[in-house]
Design an enzyme around this catalytic site. Structure first.
Site, PDB file in Angstrom:
ATOM      1  N   ASP A 102      -1.655   6.560   6.549  1.00 45.66           N
ATOM      2  CA  ASP A 102      -2.687   5.633   6.083  1.00 45.66           C
ATOM      3  C   ASP A 102      -2.937   4.646   7.223  1.00 45.66           C
ATOM      4  O   ASP A 102      -2.098   3.811   7.530  1.00 45.66           O
ATOM      5  CB  ASP A 102      -2.185   4.909   4.827  1.00 45.66           C
ATOM      6  CG  ASP A 102      -3.152   3.831   4.333  1.00 45.66           C
ATOM      7  OD1 ASP A 102      -4.202   3.616   4.979  1.00 45.66           O
ATOM      8  OD2 ASP A 102      -2.849   3.202   3.297  1.00 45.66           O
TER       9      ASP A 102
ATOM     10  N   LYS B  88     -12.183  -1.905   7.017  1.00 42.10           N
ATOM     11  CA  LYS B  88     -11.394  -2.794   7.861  1.00 42.10           C
ATOM     12  C   LYS B  88     -11.700  -2.673   9.341  1.00 42.10           C
ATOM     13  O   LYS B  88     -11.801  -3.676  10.011  1.00 42.10           O
ATOM     14  CB  LYS B  88      -9.911  -2.644   7.575  1.00 42.10           C
ATOM     15  CG  LYS B  88      -9.566  -3.361   6.271  1.00 42.10           C
ATOM     16  CD  LYS B  88      -8.346  -2.863   5.594  1.00 42.10           C
ATOM     17  CE  LYS B  88      -8.268  -3.408   4.174  1.00 42.10           C
ATOM     18  NZ  LYS B  88      -7.528  -2.520   3.304  1.00 42.10           N
TER      19      LYS B  88
ATOM     20  N   TRP C 113       0.833  -1.216   0.000  1.00 44.66           N
ATOM     21  CA  TRP C 113       0.000   0.000   0.000  1.00 44.66           C
ATOM     22  C   TRP C 113       0.860   1.254   0.000  1.00 44.66           C
ATOM     23  O   TRP C 113       0.556   2.233  -0.676  1.00 44.66           O
ATOM     24  CB  TRP C 113      -0.976  -0.001   1.175  1.00 44.66           C
ATOM     25  CG  TRP C 113      -1.945  -1.134   1.102  1.00 44.66           C
ATOM     26  CD1 TRP C 113      -2.070  -2.163   1.996  1.00 44.66           C
ATOM     27  CD2 TRP C 113      -2.940  -1.380   0.084  1.00 44.66           C
ATOM     28  NE1 TRP C 113      -3.073  -3.024   1.591  1.00 44.66           N
ATOM     29  CE2 TRP C 113      -3.616  -2.572   0.428  1.00 44.66           C
ATOM     30  CE3 TRP C 113      -3.304  -0.711  -1.082  1.00 44.66           C
ATOM     31  CZ2 TRP C 113      -4.643  -3.104  -0.353  1.00 44.66           C
ATOM     32  CZ3 TRP C 113      -4.323  -1.236  -1.864  1.00 44.66           C
ATOM     33  CH2 TRP C 113      -4.980  -2.411  -1.496  1.00 44.66           C
TER      34      TRP C 113
HETATM   35  C1  LIG Z   1      -6.985  -2.013   2.241  1.00 46.86           C
HETATM   36  C2  LIG Z   1      -5.954  -0.969   2.325  1.00 46.86           C
HETATM   37  C3  LIG Z   1      -5.882   0.075   1.388  1.00 46.86           C
HETATM   38  C4  LIG Z   1      -6.795   0.157   0.177  1.00 46.86           C
HETATM   39  O1  LIG Z   1      -8.033   0.568   0.555  1.00 46.86           O
HETATM   40  P1  LIG Z   1      -9.194   0.859  -0.517  1.00 46.86           P
HETATM   41  O2  LIG Z   1     -10.228   1.475   0.354  1.00 46.86           O
HETATM   42  O3  LIG Z   1      -9.578  -0.465  -1.104  1.00 46.86           O
HETATM   43  O4  LIG Z   1      -8.664   1.774  -1.543  1.00 46.86           O
HETATM   44  C5  LIG Z   1      -4.927   1.037   1.570  1.00 46.86           C
HETATM   45  N1  LIG Z   1      -4.076   1.000   2.603  1.00 46.86           N
HETATM   46  C6  LIG Z   1      -4.108   0.010   3.515  1.00 46.86           C
HETATM   47  C7  LIG Z   1      -3.142   0.020   4.655  1.00 46.86           C
HETATM   48  C8  LIG Z   1      -5.048  -1.008   3.407  1.00 46.86           C
HETATM   49  O5  LIG Z   1      -5.088  -1.988   4.317  1.00 46.86           O
END
Ligand SMILES: *Cc1c(COP(=O)(O)O)cnc(C)c1O
Length: 357
Positions: free
Chosen positions: A169, A193, A102
């Protein structure tokens, strides 16, 4: 029968939240209409959005500290682009810590808009640890981190001390542990998540960070647009925001982020102790960097895979296959996963050991 759901995302949410959410599909708050058929500009939905933004700040202990919360669309992936658009000045530089797939995707978008300095990386070790001891340059517009590496099962425990704006993030560990969130200037997380359904993305930003890049930003990509419109510039993902609100309320009722952390630590200890104790298994991430959210581990003897997979399936466990870039297994233990579910997996690991003796 309800499965023990270890899916990495979208993932388990509290059963109470599902029940309440399902009621609102038929009749929202007794108004004689479904949440799915009312205007996003109705007073009922505006109240949902306001409370969701407010509660998100409250749970992160960021209320009245100059931060704003927004619910946007496009997932965390769109934030990979919106962050540099809004924060990376024309001709400017941004620093990125590369701790997984990511982070890599985030860097790729930033490179479209300016110079990206990768100040630390664990790529050469397939991201099985968190780099430490690096220095954040003082001449960058911001530094970008990924707090939890969902695919590789690592988590940043200590964040760098720096005077440049820090962006994080937190898609896969937001609301899972108490940290001093004021050290960040911008936090983003795809909801699917630890927060709610797919389709909403939480962005928490320090207000004074907006309008600094000097770029002409397309309206939809400009934080200012969404902030001024209170997350209603266009039709928001109403149901995703509503279910996120239900989960935020649920987390608050259980004792907030501190209570989540306590549960998560218990679950992580239970599983990691078994990974370390059981001679058939081994963890893939450096011990000190292990994520309580996503535990990655392998069977030392691949030939046992079929047997173990069958046992896991019979125990009603779903979603523990590892990501293709790591292999093996990944047990995602987000907030809503119960300790009973973790025990069910540990029982399978113990049973496998007994079986092959
Ligand atoms: C799942 C995830 C993403 C991507 O998320 P989307 O909402 O599908 O774009 C980005 N960063 C991390 C750390 C993730 O776990």
């Amino acid at each position: 029968m309800k499965k023990h759901n270890y899916s990495a995302g979208p993932c388990v949410l509290p059963q109470e939240v599902f029940q309440e959410a399902s009621k609102a599909v038929i009749d929202f708050n007794g108004i004689g209409m479904s949440i799915l058929e009312i205007s996003h500009r109705s007073k009922e939905f505006i109240a949902v959005m306001d409370e969701a933004c407010d509660l998100a700040l409250e749970l992160l202990n960021l209320k009245d500290k100059g931060y704003k919360a927004m619910f946007l669309q496009g997932g965390a992936s769109l934030q990979f682009l919106m962050v540099p658009y809004n924060l990376l000045k024309e001709g400017g530089k941004a620093a990125y810590v590369n701790t997984g797939a990511w982070s890599g995707k985030a860097m790729k978008e930033a490179k479209l808009l300016g110079e990206v300095q990768e100040i630390a990386s664990s790529k050469q070790a397939n991201f099985n640890y968190i780099p430490k001891g690096y220095v954040v340059p003082s001449d960058v517009d911001y530094v970008h981190l990924t707090s939890n590496n969902t695919i590789f099962g690592t988590q940043i425990k200590e964040f760098p001390k720096t005077s440049v704006p820090m962006v994080c993030d937190m898609s896969s560990d937001i609301f899972s542990r108490v940290i001093d969130f004021t050290q960040f200037d911008l936090i983003y997380a795809g909801a699917q998540k630890n927060l709610g359904p797919a389709g909403a993305t939480l962005v928490v930003i320090k207000e004074d960070l907006i309008g600094q890049s000097g770029r002409t930003i397309p309206a939809f990509l400009d934080y200012k647009t969404h902030l001024e419109a209170e997350s209603m510039y266009n039709t928001p993902p109403v149901y995703a925001v509503y279910v996120s609100l239900l989960n935020l309320r649920h987390m608050k009722k259980l004792g907030g982020v501190a209570a989540m952390q306590k549960r998560n630590e218990e679950k992580a200890a239970l599983l990691y102790n078994e990974i370390d104790r059981n001679p058939l298994f081994e963890g893939t991430a450096a011990v000190e960097d292990r994520s309580p959210m996503n535990a990655t581990f392998l069977l030392k003897d691949e030939s046992l895979k079929e047997t173990f997979d069958k046992m896991v399936k019979e125990a009603n466990i779903s979603g523990i296959n590892g990501h293709r870039s790591v292999g093996g297994y990944r047990a995602s233990m987000y907030n809503a996963l119960s300790i009973e579910s973790v025990q069910a997996l540990v029982d399978c690991m113990v049973a496998l050991e007994k079986k092959i003796k």
